[in-house]
Write an enzyme that holds these catalytic residues in place. Structure first.
Site, PDB file in Angstrom:
ATOM      1  N   CYS A 104       0.811  -1.233   0.000  1.00 49.56           N
ATOM      2  CA  CYS A 104       0.000   0.000   0.000  1.00 49.56           C
ATOM      3  C   CYS A 104       0.838   1.274   0.000  1.00 49.56           C
ATOM      4  O   CYS A 104       0.583   2.202  -0.778  1.00 49.56           O
ATOM      5  CB  CYS A 104      -0.924   0.001   1.221  1.00 49.56           C
ATOM      6  N   ARG A 132       3.038   3.712  12.267  1.00 46.58           N
ATOM      7  CA  ARG A 132       1.596   3.520  12.430  1.00 46.58           C
ATOM      8  C   ARG A 132       1.052   4.662  13.286  1.00 46.58           C
ATOM      9  O   ARG A 132       1.645   4.983  14.326  1.00 46.58           O
ATOM     10  CB  ARG A 132       1.332   2.181  13.127  1.00 46.58           C
ATOM     11  N   HIS A 147      -3.394   6.368   4.241  1.00 48.01           N
ATOM     12  CA  HIS A 147      -1.986   6.544   4.587  1.00 48.01           C
ATOM     13  C   HIS A 147      -1.522   7.916   4.085  1.00 48.01           C
ATOM     14  O   HIS A 147      -1.858   8.320   2.970  1.00 48.01           O
ATOM     15  CB  HIS A 147      -1.113   5.500   3.880  1.00 48.01           C
TER      16      HIS A 147
END
Lengths: 341, 341
Positions: free
Chosen positions: A131, A237, A244
């Protein structure tokens, strides 16, 4: 879209990405003749909705892919390693969202806006990149084409949905625990993610980097077909559910103005430029969530190096970072007649 | 600590940083003979506790500093611009936490672990640097001394407490709004900060950077007394209450091994190294909150450039990033007999 339609399977259909794959196939009008939903035996008995119709989840088995044209996999690397070759052997083309085959030199690793051509000679398995890599290469492709990229320093702000539904639930539960005066409970992450930042995505390797960080290094080189590009990644994170964000500092080979970069990005496929800072217009995860584009803003000169640029890149990690990119790969295969191998 | 004790004032006593200044003066046993708490007329009538004793908040006025030896200011730049010179004129030494005087060449900008010597010739006002600069220079000082730093690329993850108590309340309220199905209300920030990232701290300038980003560039050069150091900063607000995190990529002038850096940092004042990644030991805001040190981990080679290093730096932005650093400046003034000018 071609007149023909296809027998499609989703392996890992009950996960966050698998679910989104079903939704994106429907939203984008992919020519599905028949949809087979596959998962582990635990999920058998569940039903999921596609085009208003309930479809039962079946157990993923060695013979699940007979008669299937296309399978989208998102059930983890070990499942892909076992079942993707079996599916390919049965004539099914696999688009695999796991890390299992990404660095295999025989397997194309594809972001359609960047290297769709790599699909031409696929051997029945195609890898969907990580991703955080996908959104970065979509944003950097026009710059790479125009002037070449020498070096990338990237720091990510990654949403918990990238870990799966259980991490979304964990963040929600921790927020509730804290609101009600309880210690937050941690099952998915080693520490609370609520109101915290964890500089830890994937396992730590001997070089001090995480697996996620090295994916950004190695996948970027493979997708750009440029082993010279140097990448330093720090992946973090953050307590965000979907989307994101990435702070990207780029050193180009040749000079390019900020205006030229903005113009290139405004015309680039899959990119939406949101960059009117004085009007508070910049990309953010809460705006990118639920959309398929990669949003780029904060485009500015990095004065600390020759030919330096700085960007802020945001995308929905479950959509463009996973499900949408996989479906877009399938669309290219259909359009160019490459479904079959 | 000197046998003498001092008449101390805190201007902006009712704010998040002012409150913490009072607490840190007490915790660290600063030789306070008498504590005067100053704020705007709105706060008059409130009382705050110091060493178990209630002290009334008085209105900050032009004559508030007569007979005061030391004033810690944290009431915003315009208040500092007006009152700090008046205080200094009355013989009071001001440690100012605002941005008002930081880049004034006559005013020392000090982080005691880095450039305490700059206090020697202070003209009655000393500037406390920006929170995100302080923790970065504490972490980088040993590297700068050992091999010199050519370039820094930094991306920050900044806590809402840096904006003040109203931003802490706003994040709490937004989390509650979302939990109860309401739209989150925004007063402090232009968009929700709950479960989001805002690449926007301070106003945007014509060069596309924010004020906060340019503070990191300019203050770092001034504190290190090295106008050659190149800095590219991206500063981002994240849904964290206390503790700023920073992803820092450094290019040094001469080579240095990761082991040497770790050894230097383990001996460095104000630094705690937390860097056993395979045991999940790395700095995080929830661990740094409430502590005075700067925590450094994820120390590794940045392979993307010659003499590259990457670090992860976390510190409590209200303590070391503001109140603790101000009190530490005052401690140096006392120890070296520089309180008075």
């Amino acid at each position: 879209m071609a007149a023909r339609s296809y027998r499609v399977a989703v392996a890992g259909a009950t996960g966050a990405v698998g679910n989104m794959m079903i939704r994106v196939l429907e939203e984008r009008g992919f020519p599905v003749e028949d949809l087979t939903l596959l998962a582990s035996s635990r999920s058998v008995g569940r039903e999921l909705t596609f085009r208003g119709r309930s479809i039962p989840v079946r157990e993923l088995r060695e013979d699940s892919f007979k008669g299937i044209d296309l399978a989208l996999f998102s059930a983890g690397a070990s499942v892909s390693r076992k079942f993707a070759p079996l599916a390919a052997r049965d004539g099914c083309v696999v688009v695999d969202n796991s890390s299992a085959f990404r660095m295999d030199p025989k397997i194309p690793l594809v972001v359609p806006e960047v290297n769709a051509h790599a699909l031409e000679s696929h051997p029945g398995i195609i890898a969907n990149p990580n991703c955080s890599t996908i959104q970065m290469v979509v944003a950097l492709k026009p710059i790479q084409d125009a002037v070449g990229i020498r070096r990338i320093v990237v720091t990510t702000f990654q949403a918990v949905s990238g870990t799966g539904k259980k991490a979304v639930d964990e963040l929600e539960a921790q927020v509730r625990d804290l609101a009600e005066g309880r210690q937050p409970r941690c099952k998915v992450y080693p520490y609370p993610i609520a109101f915290n930042c964890l500089p830890h995505i994937g396992a730590f390797l001997d070089n001090g980097y995480t697996e996620e960080e090295m994916k950004m290094v190695n996948e970027t080189r493979k997708i750009f077909e440029d082993p010279q590009i140097r990448v330093c990644a720090t992946t973090v994170r953050v307590p965000v559910y979907y989307g994101h964000s990435e702070s990207v500092a780029v050193e180009t080979r040749k000079p390019i103005s900020v205006e030229e970069v903005r113009n290139l990005l405004e015309r680039a496929p899959g990119v939406t430029v949101v960059d009117r800072p004085k009007e508070n217009a910049y990309p953010m995860p809460i705006h990118a969530a639920g959309k398929d584009d990669t949003f780029v803003g904060r485009i500015r000169r990095d004065e600390s190096v020759e030919n330096g640029l700085a960007l802020w890149v945001v995308s929905d990690n479950i959509r463009k970072g996973a499900a949408t990119n996989a479906v877009q790969i399938a669309e290219v295969l259909v359009e160019r007649g490459w479904l079959g191998f």
